[in-house]
Design a protein around this motif. Sequence first.
Motif, short mmCIF file in Angstrom:
data_model
loop_
_atom_site.label_atom_id
_atom_site.label_comp_id
_atom_site.label_asym_id
_atom_site.label_seq_id
_atom_site.Cartn_x
_atom_site.Cartn_y
_atom_site.Cartn_z
N SER A 1 0.85 -1.18 0.00
CA SER A 1 0.00 0.00 0.00
C SER A 1 0.89 1.23 0.00
O SER A 1 2.02 1.21 0.46
CB SER A 1 -0.94 0.00 1.21
OG SER A 1 -0.19 0.08 2.39
N ALA B 1 -5.38 12.63 -1.74
CA ALA B 1 -6.04 11.63 -0.90
C ALA B 1 -6.93 10.72 -1.74
O ALA B 1 -6.96 9.50 -1.54
CB ALA B 1 -6.85 12.31 0.19
N GLN B 2 -7.64 11.30 -2.70
CA GLN B 2 -8.51 10.51 -3.57
C GLN B 2 -7.67 9.57 -4.44
O GLN B 2 -8.02 8.40 -4.61
CB GLN B 2 -9.34 11.45 -4.44
CG GLN B 2 -10.36 10.74 -5.30
CD GLN B 2 -11.16 11.73 -6.15
OE1 GLN B 2 -10.77 12.87 -6.35
NE2 GLN B 2 -12.29 11.27 -6.66
N THR B 3 -6.57 10.07 -4.96
CA THR B 3 -5.68 9.24 -5.77
C THR B 3 -5.07 8.12 -4.94
O THR B 3 -4.93 6.99 -5.41
CB THR B 3 -4.57 10.11 -6.39
OG1 THR B 3 -5.17 11.15 -7.16
CG2 THR B 3 -3.65 9.30 -7.27
N LEU B 4 -4.73 8.43 -3.69
CA LEU B 4 -4.19 7.41 -2.79
C LEU B 4 -5.19 6.28 -2.59
O LEU B 4 -4.83 5.10 -2.68
CB LEU B 4 -3.83 8.04 -1.44
CG LEU B 4 -3.35 7.08 -0.36
CD1 LEU B 4 -2.04 6.43 -0.76
CD2 LEU B 4 -3.21 7.81 0.96
N ASP B 5 -6.45 6.62 -2.37
CA ASP B 5 -7.48 5.59 -2.19
C ASP B 5 -7.62 4.73 -3.44
O ASP B 5 -7.72 3.50 -3.36
CB ASP B 5 -8.83 6.23 -1.85
CG ASP B 5 -8.84 6.85 -0.46
OD1 ASP B 5 -7.99 6.46 0.37
OD2 ASP B 5 -9.70 7.73 -0.21
N LYS B 6 -7.62 5.36 -4.61
CA LYS B 6 -7.76 4.62 -5.86
C LYS B 6 -6.57 3.70 -6.11
O LYS B 6 -6.74 2.54 -6.49
CB LYS B 6 -7.94 5.58 -7.03
CG LYS B 6 -9.28 6.27 -7.05
CD LYS B 6 -9.40 7.20 -8.24
CE LYS B 6 -10.75 7.89 -8.25
NZ LYS B 6 -10.91 8.78 -9.41
N ASN C 1 -4.44 2.47 -3.87
CA ASN C 1 -4.44 1.38 -2.90
C ASN C 1 -5.51 0.35 -3.24
O ASN C 1 -5.32 -0.85 -3.01
CB ASN C 1 -4.62 1.92 -1.48
CG ASN C 1 -3.32 2.49 -0.94
OD1 ASN C 1 -2.24 2.10 -1.35
ND2 ASN C 1 -3.44 3.43 -0.02
N GLY C 2 -6.63 0.78 -3.82
CA GLY C 2 -7.65 -0.16 -4.27
C GLY C 2 -7.13 -1.03 -5.40
O GLY C 2 -7.40 -2.24 -5.45
#
Length: 100
Positions: free
Chosen positions: A2, A25-30, A32-33
């Motif tokens: 991650s 933050a949004q890019t990090l979530d995507k 990591n998904g």
Amino acid sequence: MSLALSDVKRLSMLAQIDLTDAQSAQTLDKLNGIFALVEQLSAVDTTGVEPLNHPIAALLPDLSLRLRDDVVSEPNRRDDYQQVAPATQDGLYLVPKVIE
């Protein structure tokens, strides 16, 4: 695997993309998904599974693919094409060096 927010900020800096904190933050979530999905796929045991040459073959095993024969259908006209080139050597096109 991650990523951390610092990884996303470093990647955006390397890619010369200006991201706000919210976008980071949004890019990090995507990202990591995506990595989580790759880990799930890597966990699947594929021992003994033969690769498909065409995805539809899994549904229709009697399907015969219409492939053409691998034969030369055009004459070799390299010499004709290289006659009009600015510079050639040993059958290769010579181009100016652009990277020092």
